[in-house]
Structures are given as C-alpha cells and as structure tokens.
Write a protein that holds these residues in place. Structure first.
Motif: not given
Length: 157
Positions: A30-41
């Motif tokens: 959450a908050g827009g920090t990507p877990a990897d280069a192609e996945s974010w929230a």
C-alpha cells in the motif's frame, strides 16, 4: 484510452475485502511503493459527493500492464425507496481517476440499492506502452452521476 473489463458488479463489501485476496487484487505494498518492478498498489481517501452519494475510497492495484480499480461509496437509502416511481430508484455514475500523469475513466455503472457499495474495473495500459508497470501515484477522483434508468450523464471535465 485503454481497454476496460468489468470485473465485478456493484455490490456491498468492505475496503478490506477489495485489498485482500477475495477481491483478486494484485500483489504489492500500500502507498504506491512497488513490491517489484511490475506490481504496485496505491489508495486514496477522497471526499466526493454526487447526488447524496459519498465516494470515500479508491484503490489501484497493478500487475504488469493492468490496473484494477476499486471505488467505494455510501449510497443513501432514501434515494432507492420510491414506491410510486421506481425508475428513480436507480442511479448511474462514471468516475475518472488521476494516476500520475494519466486520466482513466471508468465505464458507466449503475447502482440500485442503498448502503455501502463497491464498483470495480480494470484498465489495460498495453496500447499506451504498458506504463502501468511503473508505480503511479493515485491523486484525484472525479465522479458524475444522474438519477433514473436511462438518464444522461454529464461529461467528465
């Protein structure tokens, strides 16, 4: 514009349901920090009111080129219980979210009941160079609405 796919009809739910696996959201933080280069929230808690409907939360969950949006709102019971003129028991809406430098419009959606409601749709950025692979900040929500089965919606500005 990209391609839209309606993932869920309007229905009662909670923000927790949409963020969890029951809603089929993409992995990410959450908050827009990507877990990897192609996945974010990313989430937004706007204060938008249209025809007494309070739109209070928006979620964006990306996986690859696709972004799944969830739009949460409170529909007032008194707008859905006219026994003499049932056509007035229907409201139509369209939303526009601002995500980074992009504007994404939802398909038109219909609501026929009061209470806490949720509408979900998916946007595919493939035709625009797959920009959704990069984390984006969700920063604005606009909504237009009208009352009646086939009422005309104003255009989103």
């Amino acid at each position: 514009m990209g391609l839209f796919a309606l993932l869920a009809v309007i229905g009662p739910t909670s923000l927790a349901d949409a963020a969890g696996t029951n809603a089929g959201s993409a992995a990410g933080t959450a908050g827009g920090t990507p877990a990897d280069a192609e996945s974010w929230a990313n989430d937004l808690a706007p204060t938008v009111s249209v025809n007494k409907h309070a739109f209070h939360d928006v979620t964006a969950r990306a996986q690859g080129c696709n972004i799944r949006f969830g739009l949460f709102f409170t529909a007032p019971e008194d707008q859905y219980n006219d026994p003499r003129n049932k056509v007035r028991n229907t409201h139509n809406f369209q939303a526009r979210v601002r995500l980074g430098d992009h504007r994404i419009d939802s398909p038109r959606f219909v609501n026929r009941a009061g209470g806490e409601r949720w509408f979900s749709w998916t946007f595919d950025s493939s035709a625009q160079g797959c920009w959704a692979k990069d984390a984006q900040k969700l920063w604005k929500l606009d909504v237009v609405g009208c009352r009646g089965e086939r009422c005309p919606l104003e255009s989103l500005q």
